[in-house]
Design a protein around this motif. Structure first.
Motif, PDB file in Angstrom:
ATOM      1  N   PRO A  89       0.819  -1.220   0.000  1.00 19.10           N
ATOM      2  CA  PRO A  89       0.000   0.000   0.000  1.00 19.10           C
ATOM      3  C   PRO A  89       0.850   1.268   0.000  1.00 19.10           C
ATOM      4  O   PRO A  89       1.841   1.373   0.724  1.00 19.10           O
ATOM      5  N   ALA A  90       0.454   2.212  -0.826  1.00 19.55           N
ATOM      6  CA  ALA A  90       1.224   3.437  -1.029  1.00 19.55           C
ATOM      7  C   ALA A  90       0.700   4.572  -0.158  1.00 19.55           C
ATOM      8  O   ALA A  90      -0.427   4.544   0.345  1.00 19.55           O
ATOM      9  N   ALA A  91       1.544   5.588   0.013  1.00 24.04           N
ATOM     10  CA  ALA A  91       1.096   6.844   0.610  1.00 24.04           C
ATOM     11  C   ALA A  91       0.283   7.606  -0.437  1.00 24.04           C
ATOM     12  O   ALA A  91       0.526   7.493  -1.638  1.00 24.04           O
ATOM     13  N   LEU A  92      -0.699   8.374   0.025  1.00 20.01           N
ATOM     14  CA  LEU A  92      -1.554   9.146  -0.893  1.00 20.01           C
ATOM     15  C   LEU A  92      -1.742  10.549  -0.355  1.00 20.01           C
ATOM     16  O   LEU A  92      -1.975  10.741   0.848  1.00 20.01           O
ATOM     17  N   ALA A  93      -1.651  11.528  -1.249  1.00 19.63           N
ATOM     18  CA  ALA A  93      -1.909  12.918  -0.878  1.00 19.63           C
ATOM     19  C   ALA A  93      -2.902  13.550  -1.839  1.00 19.63           C
ATOM     20  O   ALA A  93      -2.787  13.382  -3.057  1.00 19.63           O
ATOM     21  N   VAL A  94      -3.872  14.262  -1.288  1.00 20.26           N
ATOM     22  CA  VAL A  94      -4.732  15.153  -2.066  1.00 20.26           C
ATOM     23  C   VAL A  94      -4.013  16.500  -2.113  1.00 20.26           C
ATOM     24  O   VAL A  94      -3.705  17.076  -1.069  1.00 20.26           O
ATOM     25  N   MET A  95      -3.722  16.999  -3.307  1.00 21.44           N
ATOM     26  CA  MET A  95      -2.965  18.240  -3.441  1.00 21.44           C
ATOM     27  C   MET A  95      -3.817  19.292  -4.153  1.00 21.44           C
ATOM     28  O   MET A  95      -4.354  19.049  -5.241  1.00 21.44           O
ATOM     29  N   LEU A  96      -3.923  20.471  -3.556  1.00 21.21           N
ATOM     30  CA  LEU A  96      -4.875  21.498  -3.975  1.00 21.21           C
ATOM     31  C   LEU A  96      -4.162  22.746  -4.502  1.00 21.21           C
ATOM     32  O   LEU A  96      -3.267  23.291  -3.847  1.00 21.21           O
ATOM     33  N   HIS A  97      -4.586  23.194  -5.668  1.00 18.26           N
ATOM     34  CA  HIS A  97      -3.982  24.348  -6.320  1.00 18.26           C
ATOM     35  C   HIS A  97      -4.366  25.656  -5.644  1.00 18.26           C
ATOM     36  O   HIS A  97      -5.319  25.731  -4.861  1.00 18.26           O
ATOM     37  N   GLY A  98      -3.647  26.720  -5.982  1.00 15.18           N
ATOM     38  CA  GLY A  98      -3.974  28.053  -5.495  1.00 15.18           C
ATOM     39  C   GLY A  98      -5.072  28.701  -6.319  1.00 15.18           C
ATOM     40  O   GLY A  98      -5.560  28.133  -7.306  1.00 15.18           O
ATOM     41  N   ALA A  99      -5.482  29.891  -5.924  1.00 13.66           N
ATOM     42  CA  ALA A  99      -6.550  30.606  -6.622  1.00 13.66           C
ATOM     43  C   ALA A  99      -6.190  30.815  -8.085  1.00 13.66           C
ATOM     44  O   ALA A  99      -5.063  31.191  -8.420  1.00 13.66           O
ATOM     45  N   GLY A 100      -7.162  30.542  -8.972  1.00  9.74           N
ATOM     46  CA  GLY A 100      -6.951  30.714 -10.392  1.00  9.74           C
ATOM     47  C   GLY A 100      -6.164  29.602 -11.041  1.00  9.74           C
ATOM     48  O   GLY A 100      -5.920  29.636 -12.252  1.00  9.74           O
ATOM     49  N   GLY A 101      -5.782  28.589 -10.259  1.00 15.11           N
ATOM     50  CA  GLY A 101      -4.996  27.486 -10.792  1.00 15.11           C
ATOM     51  C   GLY A 101      -5.870  26.359 -11.306  1.00 15.11           C
ATOM     52  O   GLY A 101      -7.099  26.474 -11.406  1.00 15.11           O
TER      53      GLY A 101
END
Length: 244
Positions: free
Chosen positions: A65-77
């Motif tokens: 099993p792998a590590a998982l990240a939800v990654m969120l852009h900045g405004a307008g991205g």
């Protein structure tokens, strides 16, 4: 209306109620329900008209099993901007990255309240957990700028899912509640003119530490950016700090 249609409508209502309260319902399964899912970058294919991508490293193996990240852009991205925050390290560190896109110019709670973006993130996570083996102890949420503010807000309110929060140059945090005790990594440039460090990260770190959170805080000489060494330090902190 048939019974099945009523059941589907009821599930939709529950999904929206959960989203409006800032709660995520998806959680990693012991084993993925479907096998043979592809590696590399792929569209998420979730609903609500959001763009979104998932990146699965070439090193991924379902028996590990792998590590998982939800990654969120900045405004307008865009979703790709969120993905790029950790994409250079994904293969080396065996990271699955889930990068949704906000429905509007930025994330819902920053404009008004939790809702459509929470639901889209929940659907994206459900898709990832269904197809890939994920270590529950190494699920993180992170982002840059407005995405970092949203990661802190959603992460603190879903600490039973996210054990780690990675916030690159955040502005604020408005968690709907505080659940669990996720560890927090924060970095911020001392020359940031978009989100000045004094009224943003320096203030936030004092609030979090007074509340008893484990915070790893890093300042660097620079503007509103994510330097490569901060990216690498965040991943090292995340993976080496995992408690099984």
């Amino acid at each position: 209306m048939s019974n099945r249609e009523k059941e589907d409508e009821g599930r939709q209502d529950e999904s929206w109620q959960s989203a409006r309260s800032g709660r995520l319902r998806a959680h990693p399964a012991t084993t993925p329900r479907t096998g043979g899912a592809p590696v590399g970058m792929h569209p998420l294919g979730v609903s609500l008209g959001h763009d979104g991508v998932i990146y699965v490293p070439s090193s991924y193996r379902p028996e590990h099993p792998a590590a998982l990240a939800v990654m969120l852009h900045g405004a307008g991205g865009s979703a790709r901007h969120g993905l790029d925050l950790l994409r250079p390290l994904a293969d080396e560190a065996n990271l699955i990255l889930v990068a949704p896109g906000s429905q509007g110019a930025t994330w819902d709670v920053i404009v008004e309240d939790f809702g459509p973006d929470v639901r889209a993130i929940d659907e994206a996570l459900a898709h990832a957990f269904e197809h890939y083996a994920v270590d529950p102890a190494r699920v993180a949420i992170g982002g840059f700028s407005d995405g970092a503010s949203y990661a802190l807000s959603l992460g603190l309110g879903n600490g039973d899912l996210f054990r780690h929060i990675i916030a690159f140059s955040p502005g604020f945090a408005v968690p709907p509640r505080q659940i669990g005790r996720p560890r927090i990594f924060m970095s911020h440039g001392t020359q940031d003119r978009v989100l000045p460090i004094d009224r943003c990260s320096r203030r936030l770190v004092r609030v979090f530490e007074r509340a008893g959170y484990d915070v790893s805080y890093h300042e660097f000489e620079g503007p509103h950016v994510v330097p490569a060494d901060m990216m690498r330090e965040a991943v090292r902190w995340w993976l080496e700090g995992t408690v099984h």
